[in-house]
Design an enzyme around this catalytic site. Structure first.
Site, PDB file in Angstrom:
ATOM      1  N   ASN A   6       0.858  -1.189   0.000  1.00  0.00           N
ATOM      2  CA  ASN A   6       0.000   0.000   0.000  1.00  0.00           C
ATOM      3  C   ASN A   6       0.897   1.243   0.000  1.00  0.00           C
ATOM      4  O   ASN A   6       1.678   1.453   0.937  1.00  0.00           O
ATOM      5  CB  ASN A   6      -0.895  -0.033   1.245  1.00  0.00           C
ATOM      6  N   ASP A   8      -0.106   4.503  -0.195  1.00  0.00           N
ATOM      7  CA  ASP A   8      -0.822   5.746   0.144  1.00  0.00           C
ATOM      8  C   ASP A   8       0.101   6.793   0.770  1.00  0.00           C
ATOM      9  O   ASP A   8      -0.044   7.991   0.515  1.00  0.00           O
ATOM     10  CB  ASP A   8      -1.926   5.464   1.184  1.00  0.00           C
ATOM     11  N   HIS A   9       1.020   6.334   1.624  1.00  0.00           N
ATOM     12  CA  HIS A   9       1.795   7.315   2.385  1.00  0.00           C
ATOM     13  C   HIS A   9       2.851   8.035   1.572  1.00  0.00           C
ATOM     14  O   HIS A   9       3.369   9.058   2.002  1.00  0.00           O
ATOM     15  CB  HIS A   9       2.379   6.673   3.645  1.00  0.00           C
ATOM     16  N   ARG A  17       2.675  19.061   1.161  1.00  0.00           N
ATOM     17  CA  ARG A  17       3.109  20.300   0.514  1.00  0.00           C
ATOM     18  C   ARG A  17       2.278  20.653  -0.718  1.00  0.00           C
ATOM     19  O   ARG A  17       2.580  21.633  -1.384  1.00  0.00           O
ATOM     20  CB  ARG A  17       4.581  20.192   0.102  1.00  0.00           C
ATOM     21  N   HIS A  42      -5.657   3.578  -1.655  1.00  0.00           N
ATOM     22  CA  HIS A  42      -6.991   3.874  -1.135  1.00  0.00           C
ATOM     23  C   HIS A  42      -7.411   5.250  -1.647  1.00  0.00           C
ATOM     24  O   HIS A  42      -6.806   6.257  -1.268  1.00  0.00           O
ATOM     25  CB  HIS A  42      -6.925   3.864   0.403  1.00  0.00           C
ATOM     26  N   ARG A  44      -9.637   7.809  -1.063  1.00  0.00           N
ATOM     27  CA  ARG A  44     -10.597   8.228  -0.040  1.00  0.00           C
ATOM     28  C   ARG A  44     -11.545   9.282  -0.597  1.00  0.00           C
ATOM     29  O   ARG A  44     -11.184  10.052  -1.490  1.00  0.00           O
ATOM     30  CB  ARG A  44      -9.851   8.811   1.172  1.00  0.00           C
ATOM     31  N   ARG A  48      -7.528  12.658   0.709  1.00  0.00           N
ATOM     32  CA  ARG A  48      -6.478  13.177   1.590  1.00  0.00           C
ATOM     33  C   ARG A  48      -5.061  12.796   1.138  1.00  0.00           C
ATOM     34  O   ARG A  48      -4.123  13.503   1.426  1.00  0.00           O
ATOM     35  CB  ARG A  48      -6.796  12.759   3.012  1.00  0.00           C
ATOM     36  N   HIS A  49      -4.924  11.653   0.467  1.00  0.00           N
ATOM     37  CA  HIS A  49      -3.580  11.317  -0.037  1.00  0.00           C
ATOM     38  C   HIS A  49      -3.615  10.976  -1.527  1.00  0.00           C
ATOM     39  O   HIS A  49      -3.176  11.755  -2.353  1.00  0.00           O
ATOM     40  CB  HIS A  49      -2.885  10.244   0.821  1.00  0.00           C
ATOM     41  N   GLU A  69      -8.680   0.433  -3.056  1.00  0.00           N
ATOM     42  CA  GLU A  69      -9.585   0.455  -1.906  1.00  0.00           C
ATOM     43  C   GLU A  69     -10.498   1.672  -2.036  1.00  0.00           C
ATOM     44  O   GLU A  69     -10.004   2.791  -2.241  1.00  0.00           O
ATOM     45  CB  GLU A  69      -8.796   0.583  -0.603  1.00  0.00           C
ATOM     46  N   THR A  99      -6.882   6.514  10.125  1.00  0.00           N
ATOM     47  CA  THR A  99      -6.767   5.428   9.150  1.00  0.00           C
ATOM     48  C   THR A  99      -7.997   4.539   9.317  1.00  0.00           C
ATOM     49  O   THR A  99      -8.793   4.757  10.234  1.00  0.00           O
ATOM     50  CB  THR A  99      -5.450   4.641   9.359  1.00  0.00           C
ATOM     51  N   THR A 100      -8.167   3.565   8.424  1.00  0.00           N
ATOM     52  CA  THR A 100      -9.360   2.714   8.482  1.00  0.00           C
ATOM     53  C   THR A 100      -9.417   1.981   9.826  1.00  0.00           C
ATOM     54  O   THR A 100      -8.501   1.257  10.183  1.00  0.00           O
ATOM     55  CB  THR A 100      -9.326   1.686   7.333  1.00  0.00           C
ATOM     56  N   GLU A 152     -10.821  -9.460   3.073  1.00  0.00           N
ATOM     57  CA  GLU A 152      -9.546  -9.077   3.689  1.00  0.00           C
ATOM     58  C   GLU A 152      -9.811  -8.881   5.175  1.00  0.00           C
ATOM     59  O   GLU A 152     -10.640  -8.054   5.559  1.00  0.00           O
ATOM     60  CB  GLU A 152      -8.987  -7.789   3.077  1.00  0.00           C
ATOM     61  N   HIS A 192      -3.492  -4.517   7.699  1.00  0.00           N
ATOM     62  CA  HIS A 192      -3.625  -3.370   8.603  1.00  0.00           C
ATOM     63  C   HIS A 192      -2.764  -3.535   9.852  1.00  0.00           C
ATOM     64  O   HIS A 192      -2.926  -4.497  10.598  1.00  0.00           O
ATOM     65  CB  HIS A 192      -5.078  -3.108   9.041  1.00  0.00           C
ATOM     66  N   GLY A 193      -1.853  -2.615  10.000  1.00  0.00           N
ATOM     67  CA  GLY A 193      -0.996  -2.599  11.187  1.00  0.00           C
ATOM     68  C   GLY A 193       0.070  -3.681  11.191  1.00  0.00           C
ATOM     69  O   GLY A 193       0.711  -3.909  12.216  1.00  0.00           O
ATOM     70  N   GLY A 214       1.245  -1.381   4.292  1.00  0.00           N
ATOM     71  CA  GLY A 214       1.623  -0.038   3.843  1.00  0.00           C
ATOM     72  C   GLY A 214       2.559   0.689   4.770  1.00  0.00           C
ATOM     73  O   GLY A 214       3.761   0.811   4.514  1.00  0.00           O
ATOM     74  N   HIS A 215       2.021   1.151   5.887  1.00  0.00           N
ATOM     75  CA  HIS A 215       2.742   2.094   6.751  1.00  0.00           C
ATOM     76  C   HIS A 215       4.153   1.630   7.122  1.00  0.00           C
ATOM     77  O   HIS A 215       5.121   2.399   7.040  1.00  0.00           O
ATOM     78  CB  HIS A 215       1.906   2.349   8.015  1.00  0.00           C
TER      79      HIS A 215
HETATM   80  N1  PXP Z   1      -5.764  -2.998   4.159  1.00  0.00           N
HETATM   81  C1  PXP Z   1      -6.703  -2.015   4.185  1.00  0.00           C
HETATM   82  C2  PXP Z   1      -8.083  -2.353   3.741  1.00  0.00           C
HETATM   83  C3  PXP Z   1      -6.369  -0.716   4.583  1.00  0.00           C
HETATM   84  O1  PXP Z   1      -7.314   0.244   4.592  1.00  0.00           O
HETATM   85  C4  PXP Z   1      -5.035  -0.432   4.961  1.00  0.00           C
HETATM   86  C5  PXP Z   1      -4.650   0.945   5.369  1.00  0.00           C
HETATM   87  O2  PXP Z   1      -4.888   1.845   4.369  1.00  0.00           O
HETATM   88  C6  PXP Z   1      -4.099  -1.474   4.881  1.00  0.00           C
HETATM   89  C7  PXP Z   1      -4.490  -2.756   4.520  1.00  0.00           C
HETATM   90  C8  PXP Z   1      -2.661  -1.263   5.214  1.00  0.00           C
HETATM   91  O3  PXP Z   1      -2.501  -0.939   6.551  1.00  0.00           O
HETATM   92  P1  PXP Z   1      -1.091  -0.445   7.073  1.00  0.00           P
HETATM   93  O4  PXP Z   1      -0.806   0.862   6.389  1.00  0.00           O
HETATM   94  O5  PXP Z   1      -1.309  -0.302   8.540  1.00  0.00           O
HETATM   95  O6  PXP Z   1      -0.088  -1.490   6.694  1.00  0.00           O
END
Ligand code: PXP
Length: 250
Positions: A6, A8-9, A17, A42, A44, A48-49, A69, A99-100, A152, A192-193, A214-215
């Protein structure tokens, strides 16, 4: 087991910026060269990103697959239908969240109605549907009734577990939910996480075929570069799965 990254970041930094760098489209190239199996973004509702432009360019340039997403809302579903990525993951969305937070509430008739409508409209466009849900048997059964191709599992509760006992309970929930999903004909994904430190126990669940991360990867990429960050996550997953790291001798 597939690793979808992911990105997004990368867009989060750009939007800090409101400029044109760093570009998530360029990041996707590096992620793919490092061996990831897919790119996740994602879109959104508050943009936002990730922006519409990013999704359009990614759909054109991805050499792997694009997992988009979106919330089960007509505006973003319209964009997804037009772009037609390989897979859409429907997620809950609240404007004030960082975040979600949690999976789709498929116990709510209103949510089920919106998810059913979005699923139908996206599947008409030939798009594979994954539903982001909590690892509960009720949510898995509801997803099967909605005719999704995949689910998921939200691994946030696992990632935030404070004690070993809590962590083991969450792994057991994920394991049982994944087994039920496969029994009902759904592909099982998770995310996620997840981090380099906690991914192994999730990667060890045999029914899970895809992780979305992602993160943690983007954070490490800031220090060691994208290629190494992706490869190190792959190694951590393989270790959890009991697979020898790619490219090493048998
Ligand atoms: N899966 C879904 C559906 C998400 O919304 C996210 C966060 O955007 C992730 C996975 C990835 O989560 P993380 O950034 O915490 O790895």
């Amino acid at each position: 087991m597939r690793l979808y990254v992911n990105i997004d970041h990368v867009a989060t930094i750009r939007e800090a910026r409101k400029t044109d760098e760093p570009d998530p489209v360029r990041a996707a190239v590096l992620v793919e060269l490092a061996g990831a199996d897919g790119i996740t973004v994602h879109l959104r509702e508050d943009r936002r990103h990730i922006q519409d432009r990013d999704v359009r360019l990614l759909a054109e340039t991805c050499r792997s697959v694009l997992n988009l997403e979106v919330a089960a809302e007509d505006g973003v579903v319209d964009v997804a239908r037009e772009i037609a990525p390989f897979q859409v993951t429907l997620v809950p969305e609240r404007r004030e969240e960082v975040t979600t937070e949690g999976g789709l509430d498929l116990a709510s008739p209103g949510v089920v109605e919106r998810v059913a409508r979005a699923t139908r409209r996206l599947q008409e466009a030939g798009i594979r549907i994954s539903l982001f849900i909590d690892p509960s048997p009720e949510a898995v059964r509801a997803s099967a009734e909605l005719h999704a191709e995949a689910v998921e599992f939200h691994t946030g509760e696992y990632a935030h577990a404070r004690t070993l006992e809590e962590r083991e309970r969450e792994v057991a929930r994920l394991r049982e939910a994944a087994a039920l999903a496969v029994e009902l004909g759904l592909a099982a994904h998770a995310g996620h996480g997840l981090t380099y430190e906690n991914v192994a126990a999730v990667a060890a669940i045999p029914q899970l075929e895809e992780l979305n991360i992602g993160h943690s990867i983007i954070s490490r990429a800031v220090f060691v570069g994208m290629e190494r960050a992706v490869q190190e996550m792959r190694t951590a997953m393989d270790r959890g799965r009991g697979v020898q790291a790619r490219g090493t001798a048998e």
